[in-house]
Write a protein that holds these residues in place. Structure first.
Motif, PDB file in Angstrom:
ATOM      1  N   LEU A 121       7.680  24.434 -34.143  1.00 24.35           N
ATOM      2  CA  LEU A 121       8.368  25.284 -33.163  1.00 24.35           C
ATOM      3  C   LEU A 121       7.394  25.840 -32.134  1.00 24.35           C
ATOM      4  O   LEU A 121       7.720  25.932 -30.950  1.00 24.35           O
ATOM      5  N   ARG A 122       6.203  26.194 -32.579  1.00 22.93           N
ATOM      6  CA  ARG A 122       5.182  26.688 -31.653  1.00 22.93           C
ATOM      7  C   ARG A 122       4.800  25.605 -30.636  1.00 22.93           C
ATOM      8  O   ARG A 122       4.698  25.877 -29.438  1.00 22.93           O
ATOM      9  N   ALA A 123       4.622  24.385 -31.127  1.00 23.02           N
ATOM     10  CA  ALA A 123       4.255  23.282 -30.240  1.00 23.02           C
ATOM     11  C   ALA A 123       5.366  22.984 -29.242  1.00 23.02           C
ATOM     12  O   ALA A 123       5.108  22.707 -28.066  1.00 23.02           O
ATOM     13  N   MET A 124       6.613  23.048 -29.711  1.00 23.26           N
ATOM     14  CA  MET A 124       7.745  22.788 -28.821  1.00 23.26           C
ATOM     15  C   MET A 124       7.868  23.875 -27.761  1.00 23.26           C
ATOM     16  O   MET A 124       8.178  23.606 -26.598  1.00 23.26           O
ATOM     17  N   ALA A 125       7.605  25.128 -28.154  1.00 23.79           N
ATOM     18  CA  ALA A 125       7.662  26.242 -27.194  1.00 23.79           C
ATOM     19  C   ALA A 125       6.559  26.103 -26.159  1.00 23.79           C
ATOM     20  O   ALA A 125       6.764  26.344 -24.962  1.00 23.79           O
ATOM     21  N   ASP A 126       5.361  25.684 -26.600  1.00 19.92           N
ATOM     22  CA  ASP A 126       4.242  25.505 -25.676  1.00 19.92           C
ATOM     23  C   ASP A 126       4.527  24.407 -24.665  1.00 19.92           C
ATOM     24  O   ASP A 126       4.074  24.470 -23.517  1.00 19.92           O
ATOM     25  N   GLY A 127       5.297  23.400 -25.096  1.00 19.11           N
ATOM     26  CA  GLY A 127       5.575  22.275 -24.197  1.00 19.11           C
ATOM     27  C   GLY A 127       6.865  22.399 -23.423  1.00 19.11           C
ATOM     28  O   GLY A 127       7.244  21.494 -22.681  1.00 19.11           O
ATOM     29  N   CYS A 128       7.531  23.559 -23.578  1.00 15.63           N
ATOM     30  CA  CYS A 128       8.845  23.745 -22.952  1.00 15.63           C
ATOM     31  C   CYS A 128       8.787  23.641 -21.431  1.00 15.63           C
ATOM     32  O   CYS A 128       9.692  23.139 -20.794  1.00 15.63           O
ATOM     33  N   GLY A 129       7.716  24.144 -20.843  1.00 17.18           N
ATOM     34  CA  GLY A 129       7.645  24.148 -19.392  1.00 17.18           C
ATOM     35  C   GLY A 129       6.864  22.986 -18.821  1.00 17.18           C
ATOM     36  O   GLY A 129       6.473  23.017 -17.662  1.00 17.18           O
ATOM     37  N   GLN A 130       6.613  21.959 -19.631  1.00 22.08           N
ATOM     38  CA  GLN A 130       5.843  20.823 -19.158  1.00 22.08           C
ATOM     39  C   GLN A 130       6.572  20.089 -18.042  1.00 22.08           C
ATOM     40  O   GLN A 130       7.791  19.937 -18.048  1.00 22.08           O
ATOM     41  N   ALA A 131       5.762  19.596 -17.083  1.00 17.21           N
ATOM     42  CA  ALA A 131       6.337  18.848 -15.971  1.00 17.21           C
ATOM     43  C   ALA A 131       6.958  17.543 -16.453  1.00 17.21           C
ATOM     44  O   ALA A 131       7.791  16.967 -15.770  1.00 17.21           O
ATOM     45  N   GLY A 132       6.562  17.090 -17.665  1.00 13.14           N
ATOM     46  CA  GLY A 132       7.074  15.823 -18.166  1.00 13.14           C
ATOM     47  C   GLY A 132       8.483  15.904 -18.719  1.00 13.14           C
ATOM     48  O   GLY A 132       9.047  14.888 -19.121  1.00 13.14           O
ATOM     49  N   LYS A 133       9.082  17.076 -18.768  1.00 11.65           N
ATOM     50  CA  LYS A 133      10.446  17.199 -19.284  1.00 11.65           C
ATOM     51  C   LYS A 133      11.428  16.524 -18.344  1.00 11.65           C
ATOM     52  O   LYS A 133      11.435  16.776 -17.148  1.00 11.65           O
ATOM     53  N   ASP A 134      12.253  15.655 -18.882  1.00 10.21           N
ATOM     54  CA  ASP A 134      13.237  14.900 -18.097  1.00 10.21           C
ATOM     55  C   ASP A 134      14.617  15.484 -18.379  1.00 10.21           C
ATOM     56  O   ASP A 134      15.190  15.267 -19.449  1.00 10.21           O
ATOM     57  N   GLU A 135      15.159  16.197 -17.416  1.00 15.11           N
ATOM     58  CA  GLU A 135      16.449  16.871 -17.603  1.00 15.11           C
ATOM     59  C   GLU A 135      17.579  15.885 -17.861  1.00 15.11           C
ATOM     60  O   GLU A 135      18.486  16.165 -18.652  1.00 15.11           O
ATOM     61  N   GLN A 136      17.532  14.724 -17.224  1.00 12.68           N
ATOM     62  CA  GLN A 136      18.595  13.750 -17.437  1.00 12.68           C
ATOM     63  C   GLN A 136      18.538  13.157 -18.841  1.00 12.68           C
ATOM     64  O   GLN A 136      19.574  12.877 -19.447  1.00 12.68           O
ATOM     65  N   MET A 137      17.331  12.990 -19.372  1.00 16.53           N
ATOM     66  CA  MET A 137      17.223  12.487 -20.734  1.00 16.53           C
ATOM     67  C   MET A 137      17.633  13.558 -21.746  1.00 16.53           C
ATOM     68  O   MET A 137      18.202  13.247 -22.798  1.00 16.53           O
ATOM     69  N   GLU A 138      17.361  14.803 -21.425  1.00 13.87           N
ATOM     70  CA  GLU A 138      17.854  15.889 -22.281  1.00 13.87           C
ATOM     71  C   GLU A 138      19.375  15.929 -22.243  1.00 13.87           C
ATOM     72  O   GLU A 138      20.035  16.211 -23.250  1.00 13.87           O
ATOM     73  N   ARG A 139      19.939  15.623 -21.088  1.00 11.83           N
ATOM     74  CA  ARG A 139      21.405  15.550 -20.965  1.00 11.83           C
ATOM     75  C   ARG A 139      21.941  14.371 -21.779  1.00 11.83           C
ATOM     76  O   ARG A 139      22.999  14.480 -22.417  1.00 11.83           O
ATOM     77  N   PHE A 140      21.213  13.255 -21.779  1.00  6.09           N
ATOM     78  CA  PHE A 140      21.608  12.110 -22.602  1.00  6.09           C
ATOM     79  C   PHE A 140      21.643  12.502 -24.075  1.00  6.09           C
ATOM     80  O   PHE A 140      22.562  12.121 -24.803  1.00  6.09           O
ATOM     81  N   ARG A 141      20.659  13.270 -24.517  1.00  6.44           N
ATOM     82  CA  ARG A 141      20.638  13.749 -25.897  1.00  6.44           C
ATOM     83  C   ARG A 141      21.926  14.509 -26.214  1.00  6.44           C
ATOM     84  O   ARG A 141      22.548  14.305 -27.264  1.00  6.44           O
ATOM     85  N   GLU A 142      22.337  15.395 -25.318  1.00  6.96           N
ATOM     86  CA  GLU A 142      23.558  16.172 -25.515  1.00  6.96           C
ATOM     87  C   GLU A 142      24.783  15.265 -25.550  1.00  6.96           C
ATOM     88  O   GLU A 142      25.675  15.422 -26.396  1.00  6.96           O
ATOM     89  N   LEU A 143      24.832  14.318 -24.616  1.00 10.38           N
ATOM     90  CA  LEU A 143      25.976  13.406 -24.542  1.00 10.38           C
ATOM     91  C   LEU A 143      26.076  12.536 -25.793  1.00 10.38           C
ATOM     92  O   LEU A 143      27.179  12.290 -26.296  1.00 10.38           O
ATOM     93  N   LEU A 144      24.928  12.099 -26.295  1.00  7.31           N
ATOM     94  CA  LEU A 144      24.939  11.256 -27.492  1.00  7.31           C
ATOM     95  C   LEU A 144      25.424  12.048 -28.703  1.00  7.31           C
ATOM     96  O   LEU A 144      26.229  11.549 -29.503  1.00  7.31           O
ATOM     97  N   ASP A 145      24.978  13.273 -28.853  1.00  8.19           N
ATOM     98  CA  ASP A 145      25.433  14.100 -29.968  1.00  8.19           C
ATOM     99  C   ASP A 145      26.929  14.377 -29.894  1.00  8.19           C
ATOM    100  O   ASP A 145      27.593  14.534 -30.919  1.00  8.19           O
ATOM    101  N   GLU A 146      27.450  14.422 -28.678  1.00  6.33           N
ATOM    102  CA  GLU A 146      28.879  14.692 -28.495  1.00  6.33           C
ATOM    103  C   GLU A 146      29.737  13.448 -28.668  1.00  6.33           C
ATOM    104  O   GLU A 146      30.895  13.536 -29.086  1.00  6.33           O
ATOM    105  N   ASN A 147      29.179  12.260 -28.381  1.00  6.79           N
ATOM    106  CA  ASN A 147      30.011  11.064 -28.270  1.00  6.79           C
ATOM    107  C   ASN A 147      29.581   9.882 -29.133  1.00  6.79           C
ATOM    108  O   ASN A 147      30.092   8.774 -28.957  1.00  6.79           O
ATOM    109  N   TYR A 148      28.652  10.100 -30.077  1.00  4.20           N
ATOM    110  CA  TYR A 148      28.125   8.959 -30.829  1.00  4.20           C
ATOM    111  C   TYR A 148      29.189   8.233 -31.645  1.00  4.20           C
ATOM    112  O   TYR A 148      29.031   7.051 -31.982  1.00  4.20           O
TER     113      TYR A 148
END
Length: 286
Positions: free
Chosen positions: A159-186
């Motif tokens: 959790l600490r590592a994930m919090a540290d990387g939360c603001g990384q420039a490498g975060k892809d919002e569309q891929m995070e959206r894909f994660r949400e869509l997959l959990d909703e529609n798998y």
């Protein structure tokens, strides 16, 4: 270092130095596996995902996940394994939020990097665990307490590592959206193009970005998400194989069994027999 078996000879909990040949080729275990690698570099192959690592690190896998470790470490990793009958991560979720964080998550890396303080904490817990295992009559209650402490500490580091990387420039919002869509529609959307359309992306661009971000192509993530749910229902409920197949929208239980075996190398019934049915199954309505 020590192992405790059930009355039927099943592996309940154990700690050992993993020999190089044991993990040098693909292997499956019917138990949860935690690997502590104090130094070295390598690649951790989990099913069809490949995760480069640099020690010190810890790696986590679920029952019947296909594993392979290619490491340059001069020291064999420490392997701690436990059966769901010995410690149920779903039942203890309130005390240790490792389910979906360290185990049973198809999206995030199955490992954590450790700093010097983390290494000292992990080594202390493992030494206490080993000391108890060496007793003439090891206490399962004490071992469960040490295991819970190890998982809680590991979850905290993750959790600490994930919090540290939360603001990384490498975060892809569309891929995070894909994660949400997959959990909703798998259960209903099984093709990468379905999700590419929802994200207003070309199939080729979607596949490239997903593979870069999650280290797996979308087709694999879609399949893994469905199989993950199947594993949960086999372990956490007393539903029949037929009922589970129906709940997961398979045509019939035979098609479900074929697909499940294709990705796990065991049938749904064999998976249930070897991993057991969690005590959670009797605490929640079916």
């Amino acid at each position: 270092m020590g192992t405790i078996l059930s009355s039927t000879g099943e592996h309940l909990v154990g700690l050992k130095q993993a020999a190089g040949l044991e993990l040098g080729t693909p292997v499956q275990y019917p138990v949860y596996t935690v690997l502590f690698i104090p130094a070295g570099e390598g690649k951790f192959h989990a099913d069809f995902g490949t995760f480069p690592f640099s020690g010190p690190t810890m790696l986590f896998s679920t029952p019947f996940q296909t594993l392979q470790l290619a490491s340059s470490s001069p020291q064999a990793p420490v392997m701690l394994q436990f059966h769901g009958d010995f410690y149920c991560i779903a039942y203890h979720h309130n005390e240790v939020s490792c389910n979906g964080l360290l185990f049973n998550n198809v999206y995030i890396s199955p490992m954590i990097g450790l700093n010097n303080e983390d290494v000292r904490s992990i080594e202390l817990i493992l030494s206490q665990f080993e000391e108890e295992l060496r007793q003439p009559s090891p206490s399962e209650t004490v071992l469960q307490a040490y295991l819970q402490l190890l998982l809680a500490k590991s979850s905290s580091i993750k959790l600490r590592a994930m919090a540290d990387g939360c603001g990384q420039a490498g975060k892809d919002e569309q891929m995070e959206r894909f994660r949400e869509l997959l959990d909703e529609n798998y259960l209903t959307l099984h093709k990468p193009n379905d999700y590419a359309d929802l994200l207003a992306m070309s199939p080729n661009t979607f596949t490239k970005r997903c593979t870069r971000y999650f280290k797996k192509p979308p087709s694999r993530l879609i399949q893994e998400r469905l199989i993950l749910e199947a594993k949960k229902q086999l372990h956490l409920t007393r539903r029949s194989i037929k009922e589970i197949a129906y709940a997961l929208n398979f045509e019939d239980e035979f098609y479900f069994s074929r697909m499940f075996k294709k990705f796990t190398n065991v049938s749904p019934q064999a998976f249930r027999d070897r991993t057991g049915i969690s005590i959670v199954a009797d605490l929640t309505p079916q």
